[in-house]
Design an enzyme around this catalytic site. Structure first.
Site, short mmCIF file in Angstrom:
data_model
loop_
_atom_site.label_atom_id
_atom_site.label_comp_id
_atom_site.label_asym_id
_atom_site.label_seq_id
_atom_site.Cartn_x
_atom_site.Cartn_y
_atom_site.Cartn_z
N HIS A 406 6.11 7.45 5.77
CA HIS A 406 6.47 6.08 5.38
C HIS A 406 5.75 5.03 6.22
CE1 HIS A 406 8.60 3.41 2.90
NE2 HIS A 406 9.76 4.04 2.85
N ASP A 410 3.94 3.66 1.00
CA ASP A 410 5.17 3.02 0.55
C ASP A 410 5.77 3.81 -0.61
OD1 ASP A 410 4.87 0.97 2.39
OD2 ASP A 410 3.68 -0.25 1.01
#
Length: 434
Positions: A406, A410
């Site tokens: 992450h 995204d």
């Protein structure tokens, strides 16, 4: 007599130490030149260490599982051509034991000769009085006969006793009938008397297993990946009915080419969609703060071996068709399972795919192969009815999972990438279109 100290050589790629995973010699044994001394494992691969001289081994650096720094002594060999006499060999072994930290010798006075051992007396199992014996005062083994009263218990208690293999006449009760609590008391008491319910399995002794070799490397890498990488996983369902039909047709007409599994088609789809989503095919150097988006797809293929999970790499997967990919998958999997995979075949991956085949489950949350930023996991194919407009048809469905870093990827990007994969997989003719 000259002694030769064999030092662990520089294995390359900045390796500072290696782990002993197997010794092929013992102290006091003779070893010939070029014969195997030990197997050493680095972060990359297992390397065989060979003796540069002939002689007798007088010292070894450590035990299996120990880490040995590069340049330190791995073994000391007497280079005299004659083997050690038996007393000298025993003296050498005793010297090694004396120098080993924590090694203790058992005093001779505490040694018990076999002739002095005493067999313990057999333990007699106490017999439990039956309900009839308790109420009449008669023992079934006394030779006397008495009229036994019927055992009183509810249907539920009788059913439970039957499932446990318990004879209700052997259960004591403080009341006028046997209750569940009486069964529990019987089980607690008789557990130490050798009673075992039918179908029950026996407990096995605890078995300590030292975590060494490949298993330790896997543990270290997985722990580092979970500590350093904030994972998230996205799962999507895909209809692979048309793709499975195409695969069956190609296999029926493959000739002498390898049989196609689902994996080559998935790899083609992955490579075709990567140019629009370059953040998926990347490596993140978190110490330097640099993300490298790779133009070529060097696809890691998680492979289960007897030694543990290995990840051989398909180089330039984007340049191969399904037949070439099938051949490369088979070759690399065999090399990994046989322990013959080269260092360059186990390093340099930019993205990994992991599949459990028919054991794939409904969904998986695979762990990223650090320093990569994504890993893709197809799951098992199942047949279910699906709506097709107003009609219902049989379909072959497969869930596909993707775990991403992450810090780099995204959630929107990961979902968009998987949707692009889904379009190709559900319309497989696009896999072969220019």
């Amino acid at each position: 007599m000259a002694r030769y100290s064999f030092r662990l050589p520089d294995i390359g790629e900045g390796i500072a130490e290696a782990e002993i995973v197997a010794w092929h010699v013992k102290v006091g044994e003779r070893v010939e030149e070029d014969a195997q001394l030990a197997d050493m494992m680095t972060d990359k691969a297992t390397v065989e260490m060979e003796s540069p001289v002939s002689g007798v081994v007088v010292e070894l650096a450590g035990e299996v599982g120990d880490l040995i720094p590069i340049g330190s002594t791995l073994a000391v060999i007497e280079t005299d051509d004659e083997t050690l006499e038996a007393p000298a060999k025993e003296a050498a072994e005793d010297a090694i034991v004396a120098e080993t930290p924590g090694a203790e010798q058992t005093p001779m006075a505490e040694t018990v000769a076999p002739s002095q051992s005493v067999d313990p007396e057999p333990v007699k199992k106490p017999s439990l009085p039956s309900t009839a014996e308790r109420e009449t005062g008669l023992s079934t083994g006394s030779g006397q006969k008495g009229k036994e009263k019927p055992v009183l218990a509810s249907p539920a208690v009788r059913a439970r006793a039957k499932d446990l293999g318990i004879d209700l006449s052997q259960v004591q009760s403080d009341g006028d009938r046997i209750r569940h609590a009486d069964l529990d008391a019987f089980l607690r008491y008789s557990a130490g008397q050798g009673y075992r319910a039918p179908g029950a399995s026996r407990a096995r002794a605890d078995e300590p297993v030292k975590v060494i070799g490949m298993r330790r490397k896997i543990a270290e890498n997985m722990a580092a990946a979970k500590r350093a990488i904030p994972h998230f996983t996205y799962v999507e369902e895909m209809d692979v009915t048309a793709l499975e039909a195409m695969r069956a047709d190609l296999n029926a007409n493959r000739g002498d080419r390898p049989k196609l599994t689902m994996l080559p088609f998935l790899i083609v789809a992955i490579c075709r969609t990567i140019p629009d989503f370059p953040m998926i095919n990347a490596r993140y150097d978190d110490e330097a703060g640099v993300v490298t988006r790779h133009g070529a797809v060097h696809l890691g293929m998680a492979t289960q071996t007897d030694a543990g999970l290995m990840v051989p790499v398909i180089r330039d997967a984007q340049d191969k068709n399904v037949w070439q990919l099938a051949s490369e998958i088979a070759r690399l999997a065999e090399a990994a399972r046989s322990g013959k995979a080269k260092v360059e075949e186990l390093t340099g991956g930019t993205l990994t795919i992991t599949s459990l085949g028919p054991l794939g489950g409904i969904a998986t949350t695979p762990v990223i192969n650090r320093p990569e930023v994504a890993i893709i996991g197809p799951n098992k194919i199942v047949e279910r009815p699906v709506f097709d407009g107003d009609d219902i048809r049989r379909a072959k469905l497969m869930n596909l999972s993707i775990s991403c870093d992450h810090r780099v990827v995204d959630g929107w990007d990961a979902a968009s990438y998987v949707q692009a994969l889904k379009k190709l997989i559900e319309t497989p003719v696009l896999l072969f279109a220019d």
